[in-house]
Design an enzyme around this catalytic site. Structure first.
Site, mmCIF file in Angstrom:
data_model
loop_
_atom_site.group_PDB
_atom_site.id
_atom_site.type_symbol
_atom_site.label_atom_id
_atom_site.label_comp_id
_atom_site.label_asym_id
_atom_site.label_seq_id
_atom_site.Cartn_x
_atom_site.Cartn_y
_atom_site.Cartn_z
ATOM 1 N N LYS A 20 1.005 -1.305 -0.032
ATOM 2 C CA LYS A 20 0.050 -0.048 -0.086
ATOM 3 C C LYS A 20 0.765 1.215 0.209
ATOM 4 C CE LYS A 20 0.659 1.200 4.674
ATOM 5 N NZ LYS A 20 1.542 2.457 4.887
ATOM 6 N N PRO A 102 9.450 -4.308 -0.083
ATOM 7 C CA PRO A 102 10.557 -4.133 0.911
ATOM 8 C C PRO A 102 10.053 -3.554 2.002
ATOM 9 C CG PRO A 102 10.105 -1.912 -0.481
ATOM 10 C CD PRO A 102 8.989 -3.118 -1.253
ATOM 11 N N ALA A 105 9.615 0.297 4.983
ATOM 12 C CA ALA A 105 9.301 1.064 3.713
ATOM 13 C C ALA A 105 8.098 1.996 3.940
ATOM 14 C CB ALA A 105 9.225 0.309 2.534
ATOM 15 N N GLY A 106 7.356 1.742 4.791
ATOM 16 C CA GLY A 106 6.033 2.410 4.962
ATOM 17 C C GLY A 106 5.100 1.737 3.882
ATOM 18 N N GLY A 108 3.528 -1.448 3.978
ATOM 19 C CA GLY A 108 2.544 -2.205 4.667
ATOM 20 C C GLY A 108 2.777 -3.646 4.338
ATOM 21 N N GLY A 109 3.977 -3.909 4.001
ATOM 22 C CA GLY A 109 4.514 -5.341 3.776
ATOM 23 C C GLY A 109 4.172 -6.271 4.901
ATOM 24 N N GLY A 110 4.589 -6.100 5.959
ATOM 25 C CA GLY A 110 4.317 -7.018 7.102
ATOM 26 C C GLY A 110 2.999 -7.041 7.410
ATOM 27 N N SER A 111 2.109 -5.832 7.198
ATOM 28 C CA SER A 111 0.695 -5.876 7.849
ATOM 29 C C SER A 111 0.057 -6.851 6.704
ATOM 30 C CB SER A 111 0.270 -4.607 7.750
ATOM 31 O OG SER A 111 1.004 -3.628 8.562
ATOM 32 N N ASP A 144 -2.301 -1.137 10.692
ATOM 33 C CA ASP A 144 -2.549 -1.265 9.166
ATOM 34 C C ASP A 144 -3.090 -2.570 8.784
ATOM 35 O OD1 ASP A 144 -1.596 1.444 8.990
ATOM 36 O OD2 ASP A 144 0.458 0.613 8.280
HETATM 37 O O1 C5P Z 1 0.305 -0.868 15.033
HETATM 38 P P1 C5P Z 1 1.917 -0.996 14.790
HETATM 39 O O2 C5P Z 1 2.404 -2.267 15.628
HETATM 40 O O3 C5P Z 1 2.089 -1.018 13.377
HETATM 41 O O4 C5P Z 1 2.630 0.248 15.388
HETATM 42 C C1 C5P Z 1 3.985 0.263 15.724
HETATM 43 C C2 C5P Z 1 4.187 1.194 16.440
HETATM 44 O O5 C5P Z 1 4.018 2.719 15.922
HETATM 45 C C3 C5P Z 1 3.205 1.416 17.573
HETATM 46 O O6 C5P Z 1 4.056 0.655 18.609
HETATM 47 C C4 C5P Z 1 3.066 2.902 17.793
HETATM 48 O O7 C5P Z 1 4.287 3.051 18.768
HETATM 49 C C5 C5P Z 1 3.445 3.393 16.677
HETATM 50 N N1 C5P Z 1 2.025 3.952 16.240
HETATM 51 C C6 C5P Z 1 0.992 4.955 16.747
HETATM 52 N N2 C5P Z 1 -0.255 5.385 16.271
HETATM 53 C C7 C5P Z 1 -0.656 4.552 15.301
HETATM 54 C C8 C5P Z 1 0.253 3.483 14.746
HETATM 55 C C9 C5P Z 1 1.244 3.242 15.266
HETATM 56 O O8 C5P Z 1 1.702 5.702 17.794
HETATM 57 N N3 C5P Z 1 -1.929 4.965 14.712
#
Ligand code: C5P
Length: 309
Positions: A20, A102, A105-106, A108-111, A144
């Site tokens: 994404k 990758p 990268a932002g 969303g690969g892992g998600s 995500d």
């Molecule tokens: O939800 P996810 O595990 O992908 O988020 C990783 C880290 O990014 C969280 O531990 C949090 O520190 C931060 N995060 C946040 N607000 C969001 C998404 C992520 O603060 N909406």
């Protein structure tokens, strides 16, 4: 984009997991639970990992990218363990993850891989869970993950889990540049100075809502109108961590794109081009002319108006 689909394939169940990009990401503020309230627009792009699984005793994971963990630190493994624990005690699977997206990268690969693992094992273990049940598990895995159980481009609020599907009224022609260096989501959010939210969203005036509305309106207008409104509030801490992001942005602007923005917490940067041939020529220019630290990878992702991704 079609929702994630489980297919039976030579004794394995297979699900394609798309990447994404975020074309807009506004951080509304920090919530009492430590997460940040977001208003973001996410668009799947046709760059896919693949998750495959077949029945086995216990859960095991293999991955063709040796830099990724294949134990409980991997989101695919976590997804499998969570699904088994809540809905399929005693079920196991041999899982294979083929990486193309990758990481750090932002994109969303892992998600996406985690969402694909839920869909894959829901099918393999014949659980018949609906999207609502899967989305509840998905949010436990990451902010995500629920997006990838939706139906494509969406306006997302909350941590990112409240989805309102909105497709652009025009084709989108994107160039995605991933620098060699990656960025960690947690660290970028930690470096961000966002105001603490005074209460539940909706119960206080939010003057920046107008900006969200303007972006959503532009989705129904033209690609050049949209290009002017791309935004990502995480760019400030990300550029502090990785100053080469500013150079990449400069290269893309000089190549004549309509707008440039970092996706998610980075490190990939997305440019919106006027049409598909422009996107291809910008990508070629970036690949050949960009040398200081060199991009890790450059992708082109084009879709016609109304086309499913
Ligand atoms: O939800 P996810 O595990 O992908 O988020 C990783 C880290 O990014 C969280 O531990 C949090 O520190 C931060 N995060 C946040 N607000 C969001 C998404 C992520 O603060 N909406």
């Amino acid at each position: 984009m079609l929702p994630l689909v489980a297919r039976d394939y030579g004794g394995w169940c297979q699900v394609w997991a798309p990447a994404k990009v975020n074309l807009y990401l506004r951080v509304v503020g920090k919530r009492p639970d430590g997460f940040h309230e977001l208003a973001t627009y996410m668009l799947p792009i046709p760059l896919y990992d693949t998750v495959l699984a077949r029945p086995a005793a216990g859960i095991s994971l293999q991955c063709d990218d040796p830099s990724l963990p294949v134990d409980s630190a991997n989101l695919v493994w976590k997804a499998a363990a969570l699904l088994a624990c809540r809905h399929a005690p005693g079920c196991g699977a041999e899982i294979e993850l083929r990486k193309r997206i990758p990481h750090q990268a932002g994109m969303g690969g892992g998600s996406s891989d985690a969402a694909a693992a839920l869909v894959c094992l829901n099918h393999l273990w014949k659980l018949n869970l609906g999207r609502t049940e899967l989305k509840a598990l998905a949010l436990e895995l990451g902010s995500d993950v629920p997006f990838f159980l939706g139906n494509g481009p969406a306006w997302c609020t909350g941590r990112g889990e409240n989805l309102t599907p909105i497709a652009p009224a025009f084709g989108t022609n994107l160039v995605v540049v991933k620098p060699r260096e990656g960025l960690g989501t947690r660290e970028i959010f930690q470096r961000l100075s966002a105001p603490n939210l005074p209460g539940p969203v909706g119960e206080f005036p939010d003057p920046e809502k107008k900006a969200d509305q303007a972006f959503q309106n532009a989705l129904g207008q033209t690609t050049s109108a949209l290009g002017k409104l791309l935004r990502n509030d995480l760019q400030v801490p990300s550029c502090q961590m990785l100053p080469s992001l500013d150079e990449i942005r400069g290269e893309l602007v000089a190549a004549g794109v309509l707008g440039v923005v970092m996706t998610g917490s980075g490190s990939a940067v997305v440019a919106l081009a006027a049409d598909a041939s422009k996107a291809v020529s910008v990508a070629q220019r970036l690949k050949s002319a960009w040398t200081p630290s060199g991009p890790g990878a450059v992708y082109v992702a084009c879709s016609a108006a109304g086309e499913s991704r």
